[in-house]
Write an enzyme that holds these catalytic residues in place. Sequence first.
Site, PDB file in Angstrom:
ATOM      1  N   HIS A   2       3.940   2.937   1.261  1.00 60.08           N
ATOM      2  CA  HIS A   2       2.572   2.835   1.795  1.00 60.08           C
ATOM      3  C   HIS A   2       2.581   2.926   3.317  1.00 60.08           C
ATOM      4  CE1 HIS A   2      -1.316   1.659  -0.300  1.00 60.08           C
ATOM      5  NE2 HIS A   2      -1.721   1.788   0.945  1.00 60.08           N
ATOM      6  N   LYS A  15       2.378   6.449  -7.568  1.00 61.63           N
ATOM      7  CA  LYS A  15       2.701   6.381  -6.136  1.00 61.63           C
ATOM      8  C   LYS A  15       3.048   4.952  -5.731  1.00 61.63           C
ATOM      9  CE  LYS A  15       0.628   7.260  -1.565  1.00 61.63           C
ATOM     10  NZ  LYS A  15       0.671   5.876  -1.040  1.00 61.63           N
ATOM     11  N   TYR A  27      -7.114   3.674  -7.157  1.00 63.36           N
ATOM     12  CA  TYR A  27      -6.830   2.249  -7.321  1.00 63.36           C
ATOM     13  C   TYR A  27      -7.504   1.796  -8.610  1.00 63.36           C
ATOM     14  CZ  TYR A  27      -5.411   1.983  -2.391  1.00 63.36           C
ATOM     15  OH  TYR A  27      -4.772   2.160  -1.185  1.00 63.36           O
ATOM     16  N   SER A  62      -8.209  10.185  -0.986  1.00 64.49           N
ATOM     17  CA  SER A  62      -8.146   8.733  -1.158  1.00 64.49           C
ATOM     18  C   SER A  62      -9.383   8.204  -1.877  1.00 64.49           C
ATOM     19  CB  SER A  62      -8.024   8.055   0.205  1.00 64.49           C
ATOM     20  OG  SER A  62      -8.158   6.652   0.098  1.00 64.49           O
ATOM     21  N   THR A  78      -1.925   4.566  -7.333  1.00 64.09           N
ATOM     22  CA  THR A  78      -1.206   3.716  -6.383  1.00 64.09           C
ATOM     23  C   THR A  78      -0.879   2.387  -7.034  1.00 64.09           C
ATOM     24  OG1 THR A  78      -2.199   4.753  -4.442  1.00 64.09           O
ATOM     25  CG2 THR A  78      -1.375   2.523  -4.169  1.00 64.09           C
TER      26      THR A  78
END
Length: 371
Positions: free
Chosen positions: A266, A242, A140, A113, A166
């Site tokens: 999510h 994603k 992100y 992440s 994402t």
Amino acid sequence: MTTQETFDEPLNLMDFERLAPEKLTQMAWDYYAGAADDLVTLRDNRLAFNKIRLRPRMMVDVSQRDLSTSVLGQSMPMPLLFAPTAFHRMAHPDGEIATVRAAGSRGLTMILSSLSTTPLEDVAQAAAQAATAPLWFQLYVYKDRGLTESVVRRAEAAGYKALVLTVDAPYFGRREADIRNRFFLPDGLEVANLRGTGKEDIDRPKGGSGLNAYVASLLDASLTWKDVNWLCTLTDMPVIVKGILRGDDAVRALEHGAKGVIVSNHGGRQLDTSPATIDVLPEITEAVGGKLDVVLDGGVRRGTDILKAVALGAKAVAIGRPILWGLAYNGEAGVQRVVDLLREEFSLGMALAGCASVRDITPDLIFQPRL
């Protein structure tokens, strides 16, 4: 009269979920376990798997089974990845280092992440020392595109093999538990991948969730499909999108250069009442027609869930919360046990369904009752 002994070790992933709160602060548990609004999508992710029925084949030689597959051309010992989850050091002091070692010990790919509490370089170094499986990096896109580009280049330089973008979080969903707790990162923890930028701290807020305020200040809510093209020009890593829940969006991802998609809501943490991922998977796999690899996350808790997802067209599934439950329960060994349980269940499910290899897991295993 003898006293009956009880078996205290976790027998399934739900046992890990039951035991994890004993090792976590209330704020950490609420953050990991929580979801948006009324938790409808969170619950549906699990319920949808339970509604699907399998129709097995008989008289098949399943004395030996091959669980291996490949995603993006990368060989994997079974159709399983570690989904990106944030802040592992809230679950265990070793954090993402323990997680990546557990993943690698089982030959599985971890998707790190952006919101990790260990720098991406340190995680990659730990993976390399243990000769573990390839790492992917979840991204992100920040308002500061220069910052975004620097993180992408760091991930590529550190040896990550794919970039997972994402796209379902222009803002974070309204997670009421985090609001009540006024979520913040405990002392000693930070968003480690932004260390030194002045944007690494999530402090205790005066009101609301510190995480939601933090994300709103950083993430670019103007993201469009052209930004997938932009990312593809930045890196040689394949880009995976994603957060896809529609067939037409999966096609757009393909048209803009993505090599794969992750069907994901999510974990129910964004738009509540979004559909369960397993329910939309067939539409998405049909829409892309094998032109890109499809991975699913959300609600996977049993080996038969993996079987169902593969039968409906997924190349693999990804698990998130169960990794955190295992990490909280017993660090690296806890995560390994989570994986081992799923592998055992998946292997047995294949045998009982009449599948000697993953290639044998086909759509006709899904029972469709006549109307």
